[in-house]
Motif scaffolding. Structure first.
Motif, PDB file in Angstrom:
ATOM      1  N   GLU A 120      47.723  51.587  57.927  1.00 29.04           N
ATOM      2  CA  GLU A 120      47.955  51.664  59.370  1.00 29.04           C
ATOM      3  C   GLU A 120      47.449  50.404  60.062  1.00 29.04           C
ATOM      4  OE1 GLU A 120      46.657  54.293  63.314  1.00 29.04           O
ATOM      5  OE2 GLU A 120      46.360  55.137  61.301  1.00 29.04           O
ATOM      6  N   THR A 121      46.337  49.868  59.605  1.00 29.33           N
ATOM      7  CA  THR A 121      45.785  48.655  60.204  1.00 29.33           C
ATOM      8  C   THR A 121      46.774  47.501  60.095  1.00 29.33           C
ATOM      9  OG1 THR A 121      43.522  49.332  59.667  1.00 29.33           O
ATOM     10  CG2 THR A 121      43.886  46.996  60.119  1.00 29.33           C
ATOM     11  N   VAL A 122      47.363  47.319  58.916  1.00 25.68           N
ATOM     12  CA  VAL A 122      48.309  46.223  58.702  1.00 25.68           C
ATOM     13  C   VAL A 122      49.579  46.443  59.512  1.00 25.68           C
ATOM     14  CG1 VAL A 122      49.808  45.134  56.982  1.00 25.68           C
ATOM     15  CG2 VAL A 122      47.418  45.590  56.444  1.00 25.68           C
ATOM     16  N   MET A 123      50.094  47.658  59.514  1.00 25.34           N
ATOM     17  CA  MET A 123      51.318  47.927  60.256  1.00 25.34           C
ATOM     18  C   MET A 123      51.118  47.718  61.756  1.00 25.34           C
ATOM     19  SD  MET A 123      53.907  48.450  58.376  1.00 25.34           S
ATOM     20  CE  MET A 123      54.935  48.846  59.785  1.00 25.34           C
ATOM     21  N   ARG A 124      50.022  48.201  62.272  1.00 25.28           N
ATOM     22  CA  ARG A 124      49.760  48.013  63.698  1.00 25.28           C
ATOM     23  C   ARG A 124      49.615  46.530  64.032  1.00 25.28           C
ATOM     24  NH1 ARG A 124      48.408  51.918  67.327  1.00 25.28           N
ATOM     25  NH2 ARG A 124      48.160  54.071  66.602  1.00 25.28           N
ATOM     26  N   MET A 125      48.960  45.774  63.165  1.00 25.57           N
ATOM     27  CA  MET A 125      48.806  44.349  63.408  1.00 25.57           C
ATOM     28  C   MET A 125      50.174  43.662  63.436  1.00 25.57           C
ATOM     29  SD  MET A 125      46.534  41.480  61.319  1.00 25.57           S
ATOM     30  CE  MET A 125      45.566  42.796  60.618  1.00 25.57           C
ATOM     31  N   ALA A 126      51.034  44.002  62.455  1.00 23.87           N
ATOM     32  CA  ALA A 126      52.366  43.404  62.398  1.00 23.87           C
ATOM     33  C   ALA A 126      53.172  43.746  63.645  1.00 23.87           C
ATOM     34  CB  ALA A 126      53.097  43.891  61.145  1.00 23.87           C
ATOM     35  N   LEU A 127      53.140  44.992  64.063  1.00 20.55           N
ATOM     36  CA  LEU A 127      53.877  45.415  65.250  1.00 20.55           C
ATOM     37  C   LEU A 127      53.332  44.738  66.499  1.00 20.55           C
ATOM     38  CD1 LEU A 127      54.060  49.205  64.322  1.00 20.55           C
ATOM     39  CD2 LEU A 127      56.014  47.632  64.417  1.00 20.55           C
ATOM     40  N   ARG A 128      52.022  44.643  66.592  1.00 11.66           N
ATOM     41  CA  ARG A 128      51.392  44.020  67.758  1.00 11.66           C
ATOM     42  C   ARG A 128      51.771  42.540  67.856  1.00 11.66           C
ATOM     43  NH1 ARG A 128      46.903  45.901  66.726  1.00 11.66           N
ATOM     44  NH2 ARG A 128      45.845  44.260  65.599  1.00 11.66           N
ATOM     45  N   LEU A 129      51.771  41.839  66.722  1.00 15.94           N
ATOM     46  CA  LEU A 129      52.091  40.417  66.733  1.00 15.94           C
ATOM     47  C   LEU A 129      53.565  40.181  67.047  1.00 15.94           C
ATOM     48  CD1 LEU A 129      49.960  39.241  63.691  1.00 15.94           C
ATOM     49  CD2 LEU A 129      49.588  38.662  66.099  1.00 15.94           C
ATOM     50  N   MET A 130      54.439  41.026  66.504  1.00 17.43           N
ATOM     51  CA  MET A 130      55.863  40.873  66.812  1.00 17.43           C
ATOM     52  C   MET A 130      56.106  41.080  68.306  1.00 17.43           C
ATOM     53  SD  MET A 130      58.036  42.347  63.556  1.00 17.43           S
ATOM     54  CE  MET A 130      57.254  43.951  63.418  1.00 17.43           C
ATOM     55  N   ALA A 131      55.468  42.096  68.883  1.00 19.73           N
ATOM     56  CA  ALA A 131      55.635  42.343  70.318  1.00 19.73           C
ATOM     57  C   ALA A 131      55.044  41.198  71.140  1.00 19.73           C
ATOM     58  CB  ALA A 131      54.964  43.667  70.689  1.00 19.73           C
ATOM     59  N   HIS A 132      53.888  40.714  70.740  1.00 15.93           N
ATOM     60  CA  HIS A 132      53.225  39.640  71.478  1.00 15.93           C
ATOM     61  C   HIS A 132      54.082  38.372  71.519  1.00 15.93           C
ATOM     62  CE1 HIS A 132      50.072  36.950  72.910  1.00 15.93           C
ATOM     63  NE2 HIS A 132      50.304  36.159  71.876  1.00 15.93           N
ATOM     64  N   HIS A 133      54.793  38.094  70.423  1.00 14.30           N
ATOM     65  CA  HIS A 133      55.571  36.862  70.357  1.00 14.30           C
ATOM     66  C   HIS A 133      56.996  37.031  70.879  1.00 14.30           C
ATOM     67  CE1 HIS A 133      52.674  34.159  68.452  1.00 14.30           C
ATOM     68  NE2 HIS A 133      52.203  35.245  67.868  1.00 14.30           N
ATOM     69  N   GLY A 134      57.381  38.230  71.270  1.00 16.51           N
ATOM     70  CA  GLY A 134      58.639  38.340  71.997  1.00 16.51           C
ATOM     71  C   GLY A 134      59.656  39.337  71.501  1.00 16.51           C
ATOM     72  N   LEU A 135      59.340  40.115  70.465  1.00 17.13           N
ATOM     73  CA  LEU A 135      60.282  41.152  70.027  1.00 17.13           C
ATOM     74  C   LEU A 135      60.134  42.377  70.919  1.00 17.13           C
ATOM     75  CD1 LEU A 135      60.023  40.848  66.158  1.00 17.13           C
ATOM     76  CD2 LEU A 135      62.054  40.468  67.526  1.00 17.13           C
TER      77      LEU A 135
END
Length: 527
Positions: free
Chosen positions: A115-130
């Motif tokens: 869950e930690t890795v998935m949340r990090m990936a989702l957070r970074l994708m959203a932060h950069h514009g997805l």
């Protein structure tokens, strides 16, 4: 301009004012088209950035822009930072949502993510514009999909599109597809639903059977359809789906359509016109974007997708379009392309042995890898399953869920006898984000930003090192790729920058007592 062709007699949903709704489109060229036709390696950051402004004018519902596979291939093949690619594309496409696709609990690595890795990936994708996430859970596991949907919303993704992944097998039914759609529709975390047909297995007849029930189950929520031209049926069945009430169709553009990818926008809108079904698309902008994609294909000597003959063999092995492109590339690298028919045939047998997993990432890759190993074993006089990759062992052990069919007893027996199975079945505690930051700070002697931390967790270290050393990705234009904006200060950087210069034959640079000479030979290599 948005072109609408009215036809009050066509059977399509209407607005409150009685006006028929136009079909909307999602562009798949940059992600699924690239993966299906060019092995996910054909496009660079500069290339997608060059075509982005025109795609933004077409009026797409969204751009199917990336996936963890797409991002990792950019690092491996082009030394490009995936977060930079998203940010730069967002900058040139302010109006159209950029979308990522995920199969749920996985990011870049084949292993199941925490869950930690998935949340990090989702957070970074959203932060950069997805802004949009398509979730295609590979076992159509409703609970797992909704869990990822919740995380995505909490981490900043605006729109969640939940998929039912279509397949053919003795254990998958229309009732189960409609039941899943109803569950997704009822969730506050899901904004739209779609039927994902990765193997291009839908036919016109099957579409007429499936879509009415799915349309009813979706209720007022947007219903999308994503298929592939692999069997030659998608261009026709898209028209049937439009007549049956599908709201959004996923299409490619120019050279990144047809073949094993999606139907091309150009032909689709003409056919919708002929049926009197309106479509939301600026065709002039689409044509201009297609021209740039053709220029990219020509500059890289990459083949354009071509219309496919109707082929029923895919209903046996069910190898999806994206995997077919990747499998061809991998066999080519092994100089074994002539073994493709044998591997494809074995794929169908392996799938049945493993309980009919849906042929979508990562399971299609698991099945394909095992099929390749079985073919190699047969060539050397060994039994099938004499070698079993870790991913298949984990699958049989149930780490990815329970397949809807039964796993063959002989496969269960072989896996249970492996010492490796006992090693892989041990539970490993999942570290917290703080623990991960602490671990990698000790390893590298500095605090890593989340963008680098995540990549170092899921990719080989040398690939991340090369990516960071490369600096910003070069821009692209039909006249040639421009140099990276980062200064060249080492011999390695000079050689890399030289490769980005168009049409050079000889370069020599003196720096103090050092001299570097490069000559490009007639085959395009360097000496």
């Amino acid at each position: 301009m948005t072109t609408l062709v009215p036809d009050p007699t066509a059977a399509r949903p209407t607005t409150a004012a009685g006006r028929r709704k136009p079909i909307r489109l999602v562009d798949t060229s940059l992600r699924d088209g690239n993966q299906s036709l060019w092995g996910a390696t054909g496009l660079t950051t500069g290339m997608v950035e060059a075509v982005g402004p025109l795609l933004d004018q077409v009026g797409y519902e969204a751009i199917d822009f990336t996936s963890s596979t797409n991002l990792s291939m950019g690092v491996k093949w082009h030394n490009e930072n995936p977060w930079e690619r998203i940010s730069r594309m967002r900058a040139v496409m302010p109006n159209t949502p950029l979308s990522a696709i995920t199969t749920g609990m996985r990011f870049m690595s084949w292993e199941k993510a925490s869950e930690t890795v998935m949340r990090m990936a989702l957070r970074l994708m959203a932060h950069h514009g997805l802004r949009r996430l398509q979730i295609a859970e590979p076992m159509n596991d409703v609970e797992s999909l909704l869990r990822v949907a919740q995380w995505a919303k909490e981490e900043g993704i605006e729109q969640i599109v939940a998929a039912v992944t279509f397949t053919e097998s003795p254990v998958h039914t229309d009732e189960s597809y409609s039941r899943n759609i109803k569950a997704y529709t009822a969730s506050s975390y899901v904004d739209s639903v779609y039927v994902k047909d990765p193997g291009g297995l839908l036919t016109v007849e099957r579409t007429r059977q499936l879509i009415p029930g799915v349309r009813d189950a979706a209720g007022e929520k947007t219903l999308e359809l994503h298929s592939h031209c692999t069997t030659g049926a998608a261009s026709h069945l898209y028209l049937v789906a439009a007549e049956l009430g599908v709201d959004v169709l996923h299409t490619g553009l120019g050279p990144l359509s047809n073949g094993t990818a999606q139907p091309g926008l150009e032909n689709l809108v003409g056919n919708l016109d002929a049926l009197g079904i309106p479509v939301q698309a600026d065709r002039d902008a689409a044509a201009a974007a297609a021209d740039i994609l053709y220029s990219i294909a020509k500059s890289q000597n990459l083949p354009a997708g071509a219309p496919t003959e109707y082929d029923l063999s895919f209903h046996v092995h069910q190898v999806p379009g994206g995997m077919m492109g990747t499998l061809k590339r991998q066999l080519g690298e092994l100089r074994m392309l002539e073994q493709l028919p044998a591997v494809i045939e074995e794929t169908g047998r392996v799938r049945a042995d493993l309980g009919y997993p849906i042929m979508v990432t990562p399971f299609s890759q698991f099945v394909g890898s095992q099929a390749l190993m079985n073919v190699l074993a047969a060539q050397s006089g060994q039994e099938r399953y004499s070698r079993i990759p870790d991913e298949v062992v984990r699958f049989v052990l149930g780490h990815f869920g329970t397949p809807e069919g039964e796993i063959a007893p002989e496969v269960l027996e072989k896996v249970s006898a492996l010492p490796r199975a006992r090693e892989l079945d041990k539970k490993v505690p999942e570290p917290t984000l703080a623990e991960l930051h602490e671990e990698y700070a000790r390893r590298f002697g500095r605090q890593l930003p989340e963008e680098e931390l995540l990549l170092r967790m899921v990719l080989p270290q040398d690939q991340v090192d090369s990516m960071l050393a490369a600096g910003p990705a070069p821009r692209w234009s039909p006249a040639g790729t421009t140099r990276r904006s980062a200064p060249v200060t080492t011999i390695t950087e000079f050689i890399r920058a030289a490769h980005e210069l168009p049409r050079w034959k000889y370069l020599a640079v003196n720096r103090g007592t050092e001299r570097v000479e490069l000559r490009r030979n007639t085959t395009g290599g360097t000496e």
